[in-house]
Design a protein around this motif. Structure first.
Motif, PDB file in Angstrom:
ATOM      1  N   PRO A 162       0.751  -1.091  -0.040  1.00 56.61           N
ATOM      2  CA  PRO A 162       0.053  -0.168  -0.102  1.00 56.61           C
ATOM      3  C   PRO A 162       0.882   1.244  -0.070  1.00 56.61           C
ATOM      4  CG  PRO A 162      -0.358  -1.298   1.941  1.00 56.61           C
ATOM      5  CD  PRO A 162       0.666  -1.862   1.295  1.00 56.61           C
ATOM      6  N   GLY A 163       0.207   2.197  -0.742  1.00 59.81           N
ATOM      7  CA  GLY A 163       1.237   3.287  -0.752  1.00 59.81           C
ATOM      8  C   GLY A 163       2.148   3.482  -1.666  1.00 59.81           C
ATOM      9  N   MET A 164       2.432   2.605  -2.375  1.00 57.92           N
ATOM     10  CA  MET A 164       3.873   2.541  -3.347  1.00 57.92           C
ATOM     11  C   MET A 164       3.415   3.141  -4.676  1.00 57.92           C
ATOM     12  SD  MET A 164       5.761  -1.040  -4.335  1.00 57.92           S
ATOM     13  CE  MET A 164       6.126  -1.393  -6.222  1.00 57.92           C
ATOM     14  N   PRO A 165       4.244   3.981  -4.888  1.00 59.16           N
ATOM     15  CA  PRO A 165       3.999   4.721  -6.320  1.00 59.16           C
ATOM     16  C   PRO A 165       4.091   3.637  -7.511  1.00 59.16           C
ATOM     17  CG  PRO A 165       5.905   5.677  -5.149  1.00 59.16           C
ATOM     18  CD  PRO A 165       5.459   4.509  -4.324  1.00 59.16           C
ATOM     19  N   LEU A 166       2.925   3.607  -8.224  1.00 60.33           N
ATOM     20  CA  LEU A 166       2.709   2.587  -9.318  1.00 60.33           C
ATOM     21  C   LEU A 166       2.928   3.504 -10.668  1.00 60.33           C
ATOM     22  CD1 LEU A 166      -0.130   0.515  -7.844  1.00 60.33           C
ATOM     23  CD2 LEU A 166       2.582   0.018  -7.899  1.00 60.33           C
TER      24      LEU A 166
ATOM     25  N   SER B 268      -3.305   0.943  -8.793  1.00 59.28           N
ATOM     26  CA  SER B 268      -3.140  -0.458  -8.318  1.00 59.28           C
ATOM     27  C   SER B 268      -4.767  -0.920  -8.362  1.00 59.28           C
ATOM     28  CB  SER B 268      -3.064  -0.507  -6.646  1.00 59.28           C
ATOM     29  OG  SER B 268      -2.943  -1.842  -6.204  1.00 59.28           O
ATOM     30  N   ALA B 269      -4.887  -2.445  -8.420  1.00 65.50           N
ATOM     31  CA  ALA B 269      -6.173  -3.056  -8.706  1.00 65.50           C
ATOM     32  C   ALA B 269      -6.592  -3.225  -7.228  1.00 65.50           C
ATOM     33  CB  ALA B 269      -6.134  -4.421  -9.351  1.00 65.50           C
ATOM     34  N   TRP B 270      -5.873  -3.073  -6.011  1.00 64.57           N
ATOM     35  CA  TRP B 270      -6.291  -3.085  -4.724  1.00 64.57           C
ATOM     36  C   TRP B 270      -6.382  -2.065  -4.041  1.00 64.57           C
ATOM     37  CZ3 TRP B 270      -7.699  -7.928  -5.224  1.00 64.57           C
ATOM     38  CH2 TRP B 270      -7.047  -8.862  -5.875  1.00 64.57           C
ATOM     39  N   ASP B 271      -7.098  -2.115  -3.064  1.00 69.89           N
ATOM     40  CA  ASP B 271      -7.506  -1.087  -1.952  1.00 69.89           C
ATOM     41  C   ASP B 271      -6.895  -1.550  -0.665  1.00 69.89           C
ATOM     42  OD1 ASP B 271      -8.153   1.616  -1.773  1.00 69.89           O
ATOM     43  OD2 ASP B 271     -10.130   1.279  -1.606  1.00 69.89           O
ATOM     44  N   SER B 272      -5.719  -1.673  -0.508  1.00 72.88           N
ATOM     45  CA  SER B 272      -5.125  -2.437   0.665  1.00 72.88           C
ATOM     46  C   SER B 272      -4.696  -1.369   1.669  1.00 72.88           C
ATOM     47  CB  SER B 272      -4.141  -3.596   0.360  1.00 72.88           C
ATOM     48  OG  SER B 272      -3.037  -2.899  -0.260  1.00 72.88           O
ATOM     49  N   ARG B 273      -4.842  -1.708   2.801  1.00 70.56           N
ATOM     50  CA  ARG B 273      -4.157  -0.974   4.111  1.00 70.56           C
ATOM     51  C   ARG B 273      -3.781  -1.842   5.177  1.00 70.56           C
ATOM     52  NH1 ARG B 273      -8.057  -1.210   7.959  1.00 70.56           N
ATOM     53  NH2 ARG B 273     -10.048  -1.797   7.323  1.00 70.56           N
ATOM     54  N   LEU B 274      -2.981  -1.154   5.899  1.00 64.72           N
ATOM     55  CA  LEU B 274      -2.388  -1.994   7.347  1.00 64.72           C
ATOM     56  C   LEU B 274      -3.500  -1.564   8.244  1.00 64.72           C
ATOM     57  CD1 LEU B 274      -0.070  -3.130   8.436  1.00 64.72           C
ATOM     58  CD2 LEU B 274       0.666  -0.895   9.414  1.00 64.72           C
ATOM     59  N   LYS B 275      -3.661  -2.961   8.837  1.00 67.89           N
ATOM     60  CA  LYS B 275      -4.707  -2.861  10.041  1.00 67.89           C
ATOM     61  C   LYS B 275      -4.269  -2.280  11.352  1.00 67.89           C
ATOM     62  CE  LYS B 275      -7.507  -7.097   8.546  1.00 67.89           C
ATOM     63  NZ  LYS B 275      -7.768  -8.297   8.913  1.00 67.89           N
TER      64      LYS B 275
END
Length: 195
Positions: free
Chosen positions: A175-179, A185-192
Motif C-alpha cells: 500500500p502507498g507504493m507509487p505505481l 493498483s487493482a487493490w485498495d489495501s491498508r494496514l490494520k
C-alpha cells in the motif's frame, strides 16, 4: 513507455520481477505485441518492458489449478462437471505473444529462480505450462474470482477444506507504493491498526 501504457490498465501484482496487469479496456495489438480482453491478465507490458504473456482463459487456469491441487475435490459430483467444462490444455490458456527464444529462456529462468514457489522440473509433478496455469489459476481463484465466475459459482462450498496455498507466485504491491500503471493498483489495501 511500454505497449500496455497506451491502454487503461491496473497493476494487479508481481510475478517474480514482472508486473501483472489487468487491462481496463480491450487491447487489439499487432502480431509482435499482445491482444487481451478487458478484465483479463497480462504478465509484462509488451515492448518497452517484457513481452506480454496473456492469460487467455482465467477459468481454464482455475480448472487446471483445482484438478492438479485438489484431485479429490475435483472428482466430487458437481465439481467434476464444472471443472471438465472449463478444462483446457495449458497452451490454450496462455499466449506468449510475440516471444522469441531468448524471451522464453529468460522467463523460464525467472520461473525456476525468482518466484516464491519456483518450478522444479524434477520435483514438480506437472509440466511447465501446467505449473504456470496453476500459479495463475490459484491467484484468480482466491484473489480475482470474478475472472472465473462461470466456474467458481458452480462449485459447492469452494473453499471448504482448502487450508494451504501451493503456488502463491503473484505478490501484491505494498500500500502507498507509487505505481506507473495509469489505472493505479487493482487493490485498495491498508494496514490494520494494532489492538
Amino acid at each position: 513507455m511500454s505497449f500496455i501504457d497506451g491502454y487503461k490498465h491496473q497493476l494487479v501484482g508481481y510475478f517474480g520481477y514482472l508486473p501483472v496487469y489487468r487491462p481496463l479496456e480491450d487491447i487489439d495489438g499487432p502480431k509482435q505485441e499482445f491482444s487481451c480482453s478487458r478484465g483479463g491478465l497480462v504478465i509484462g507490458g509488451g515492448s518497452g518492458e517484457h513481452p506480454g504473456l496473456v492469460l487467455l482463459d482465467p477459468a481454464g487456469a482455475v480448472a487446471e489449478f483445482l484438478r492438479e491441487t485438489w484431485p479429490e475435490r475435483a472428482a466430487e459430483a458437481g465439481w467434476r462437471e464444472a471443472i471438465h467444462d472449463h478444462l483446457r490444455t495449458p497452451s490454450d490458456c496462455l499466449d506468449f505473444a510475440g516471444w522469441d527464444v531468448e524471451d522464453h529462456v529468460r522467463f523460464y529462468t525467472l520461473c525456476t529462480t525468482a518466484v516464491p514457489n519456483p518450478y522444479d522440473r524434477e520435483g514438480t509433478a506437472t509440466g511447465f505450462e501446467s505449473w504456470l496455469c496453476c500459479s495463475l489459476g490459484e491467484f484468480v481463484f482466491f484473489a480475482m474470482p470474478d475472472l472465473a465466475r462461470d466456474l467458481i459459482e458452480r462449485l459447492d462450498d469452494p473453499i471448504r477444506d482448502l487450508v494451504h496455498v501451493y503456488w502463491n507466485n503473484i505478490l501484491l504491491p505494498p500500500p502507498g507504493m507509487p505505481l506507473y500503471a495509469n489505472g493505479g493498483s487493482a487493490w485498495d489495501s491498508r494496514l490494520k491498526p494494532l489492538d
